[in-house]
Design a protein around this motif. Structure first.
Motif, mmCIF file in Angstrom:
data_model
loop_
_atom_site.group_PDB
_atom_site.id
_atom_site.type_symbol
_atom_site.label_atom_id
_atom_site.label_comp_id
_atom_site.label_asym_id
_atom_site.label_seq_id
_atom_site.Cartn_x
_atom_site.Cartn_y
_atom_site.Cartn_z
ATOM 1 N N ARG A 94 -50.021 11.944 -0.976
ATOM 2 C CA ARG A 94 -50.724 11.006 -0.089
ATOM 3 C C ARG A 94 -51.207 9.818 -0.901
ATOM 4 N NH1 ARG A 94 -53.167 13.780 4.653
ATOM 5 N NH2 ARG A 94 -54.678 12.095 4.600
ATOM 6 N N LEU A 95 -51.492 8.730 -0.200
ATOM 7 C CA LEU A 95 -51.972 7.522 -0.858
ATOM 8 C C LEU A 95 -52.726 6.661 0.143
ATOM 9 C CD1 LEU A 95 -51.934 5.639 -3.399
ATOM 10 C CD2 LEU A 95 -49.833 4.647 -2.447
ATOM 11 N N VAL A 96 -53.750 5.987 -0.338
ATOM 12 C CA VAL A 96 -54.444 4.960 0.436
ATOM 13 C C VAL A 96 -54.171 3.625 -0.258
ATOM 14 C CG1 VAL A 96 -56.693 4.086 1.164
ATOM 15 C CG2 VAL A 96 -56.226 6.548 1.236
ATOM 16 N N VAL A 97 -53.807 2.633 0.542
ATOM 17 C CA VAL A 97 -53.582 1.287 0.021
ATOM 18 C C VAL A 97 -54.589 0.365 0.695
ATOM 19 C CG1 VAL A 97 -51.963 -0.624 -0.238
ATOM 20 C CG2 VAL A 97 -51.128 1.734 -0.324
ATOM 21 N N LYS A 98 -55.232 -0.453 -0.117
ATOM 22 C CA LYS A 98 -56.217 -1.410 0.384
ATOM 23 C C LYS A 98 -55.785 -2.821 0.034
ATOM 24 C CE LYS A 98 -60.195 1.625 -0.382
ATOM 25 N NZ LYS A 98 -61.588 1.639 -0.881
ATOM 26 N N THR A 99 -56.247 -3.757 0.833
ATOM 27 C CA THR A 99 -56.096 -5.169 0.516
ATOM 28 C C THR A 99 -57.236 -5.929 1.172
ATOM 29 O OG1 THR A 99 -54.534 -7.009 0.372
ATOM 30 C CG2 THR A 99 -54.535 -5.753 2.421
ATOM 31 N N LYS A 100 -57.656 -7.018 0.557
ATOM 32 C CA LYS A 100 -58.783 -7.793 1.067
ATOM 33 C C LYS A 100 -58.308 -9.124 1.623
ATOM 34 C CE LYS A 100 -62.123 -5.725 -2.030
ATOM 35 N NZ LYS A 100 -62.864 -5.879 -3.282
ATOM 36 N N LEU A 101 -58.808 -9.432 2.813
ATOM 37 C CA LEU A 101 -58.506 -10.695 3.479
ATOM 38 C C LEU A 101 -59.794 -11.500 3.612
ATOM 39 C CD1 LEU A 101 -56.419 -9.288 6.473
ATOM 40 C CD2 LEU A 101 -55.549 -10.184 4.315
ATOM 41 N N PRO A 102 -59.688 -12.816 3.655
ATOM 42 C CA PRO A 102 -60.890 -13.590 3.961
ATOM 43 C C PRO A 102 -61.320 -13.286 5.394
ATOM 44 C CG PRO A 102 -58.955 -14.988 4.036
ATOM 45 C CD PRO A 102 -58.494 -13.644 3.527
ATOM 46 N N ARG A 103 -62.598 -13.449 5.696
ATOM 47 C CA ARG A 103 -63.062 -13.196 7.077
ATOM 48 C C ARG A 103 -62.401 -14.161 8.049
ATOM 49 N NH1 ARG A 103 -67.915 -13.273 9.245
ATOM 50 N NH2 ARG A 103 -67.500 -11.398 10.457
ATOM 51 N N TRP A 104 -62.149 -15.383 7.608
ATOM 52 C CA TRP A 104 -61.545 -16.399 8.462
ATOM 53 C C TRP A 104 -60.404 -17.076 7.701
ATOM 54 C CZ3 TRP A 104 -63.224 -15.362 13.012
ATOM 55 C CH2 TRP A 104 -64.539 -14.964 13.212
ATOM 56 N N LYS A 105 -59.310 -17.301 8.367
ATOM 57 C CA LYS A 105 -58.171 -17.969 7.748
ATOM 58 C C LYS A 105 -58.570 -19.380 7.334
ATOM 59 C CE LYS A 105 -53.391 -19.252 8.474
ATOM 60 N NZ LYS A 105 -52.286 -19.334 9.418
ATOM 61 N N ASP A 106 -58.246 -19.738 6.095
ATOM 62 C CA ASP A 106 -58.558 -21.051 5.527
ATOM 63 C C ASP A 106 -60.050 -21.377 5.605
ATOM 64 O OD1 ASP A 106 -55.807 -21.399 5.045
ATOM 65 O OD2 ASP A 106 -55.507 -22.236 7.062
ATOM 66 N N ASP A 107 -60.898 -20.351 5.657
ATOM 67 C CA ASP A 107 -62.357 -20.503 5.757
ATOM 68 C C ASP A 107 -62.807 -21.314 6.968
ATOM 69 O OD1 ASP A 107 -63.060 -18.909 3.571
ATOM 70 O OD2 ASP A 107 -62.675 -20.554 2.175
ATOM 71 N N VAL A 108 -62.007 -21.317 8.023
ATOM 72 C CA VAL A 108 -62.367 -21.997 9.263
ATOM 73 C C VAL A 108 -62.848 -20.926 10.244
ATOM 74 C CG1 VAL A 108 -61.546 -23.400 11.191
ATOM 75 C CG2 VAL A 108 -60.667 -23.817 8.878
ATOM 76 N N VAL A 109 -64.143 -20.948 10.558
ATOM 77 C CA VAL A 109 -64.724 -19.942 11.453
ATOM 78 C C VAL A 109 -63.970 -19.928 12.772
ATOM 79 C CG1 VAL A 109 -66.802 -19.252 12.707
ATOM 80 C CG2 VAL A 109 -66.987 -20.097 10.368
#
Length: 176
Positions: A94-109
């Motif tokens: 088994r494996l868990v894969v993580k990745t982090k995204l910004p809360r908003w694309k291009d920092d545009v709310v």
């Protein structure tokens, strides 16, 4: 295969895209850069020694502290963490894969973050990605049917976001 063997093999192919890993976690995990997710997923599924043929779950977690006084005390920058739980039935690992995204694309709310969809690799991703889109507000690029799955089509917002405000009423029905 042990987690360390999986990590070693992954590092041989994706050394510059692997951000972190934790072999000591209850569910050992590898964190990958978001732009490498689709090729990494394909590698995990198709490498014969890995054969991760089963995707159990796709989860989005909103790391955001809405209270300004508390926000200055947190050690992380606000982001959405994507978490994928995988299994190889044939190889019994088994494996868990993580990745982090910004809360908003291009920092545009209001502009939802995006990541490659993997429903063409694991069919179960289809509904899991739709659920994550609906509740957490993450768009999956090239998803065959990116629309809400739990909330009505005209629902505004994404209920699992930490800054979500529950409406007082929906179609004349009061929530309080």
């Amino acid at each position: 295969m042990t987690f360390n063997e999986i990590l070693q093999l992954a590092t041989e192919h994706f050394s510059t895209q692997i951000v972190a890993s934790n072999a000591e976690a209850i569910d050992p995990w590898i964190e990958i850069q978001p732009e490498a997710w689709a090729p990494f997923a394909n590698f995990l599924r198709n490498d014969p020694s890995l054969s991760f043929e089963m995707l159990h779950c796709v989860t989005g977690v909103d790391y955001f502290e809405p209270d300004e006084k508390k926000a200055v005390q947190v050690a992380w920058k606000p982001h959405i963490e994507m978490i994928y739980h995988l299994s190889s039935l044939s190889q019994r690992h088994r494996l868990v894969v993580k990745t982090k995204l910004p809360r908003w694309k291009d920092d545009v709310v209001g502009r939802l973050p995006e990541i490659a969809g993997v429903s063409h690799i694991w069919r179960t991703a289809d509904w899991h990605e739709r659920e994550t889109y609906d509740l957490c507000g993450v768009r999956f690029i090239d998803h065959p049917d990116m629309r809400r799955i739990l909330c009505p089509d005209d629902w505004v917002g994404h209920p699992l976001r930490k800054d979500y405000v529950m409406p007082d009423a929906y179609h004349g029905i009061r929530s309080k």
